[in-house]
Motif scaffolding. Structure first.
Motif: not given
Length: 90
Positions: A36-38, A30-32
């Motif tokens: 990536d989205m940010l 989830y953090p990855s």
């Protein structure tokens, strides 16, 4: 899309395959995914300070966080109050 499926997809590295042992793990946590989205939303190329000062500064801050998490002395951190000559970028 037909050409893409025919010529490109057969040569794509399948990062999620259990027998794929690469230098860089796939971003499936989830953090990855969120990171990536940010970073995709910002859309900058962060390969040097000149290309993206904000990305480089964020990397320095993140490395200081990691240094603190693993218990490095303050002299090894970039943004410490001890006139440090440490720190850096990956």
């Amino acid at each position: 899309m037909i050409d893409f499926e025919k010529y490109i997809m057969p040569g794509v590295t399948h990062w999620q395959h259990p027998r794929f042992h690469a230098y860089f793990p796939a971003g499936n946590s989830y953090p990855s995914i969120l990171a990536d989205m940010l970073s995709d939303g910002i859309g900058c190329v962060g390969f040097s300070w000149a290309a993206s000062p904000a990305c480089t500064e964020l990397e320095i801050i993140m490395l200081d966080w990691m240094g603190k998490m693993i218990g490095l002395p303050k002299e090894f951190l970039c943004l410490s109050d001890h006139k440090s000559k440490g720190g850096g970028v990956i």
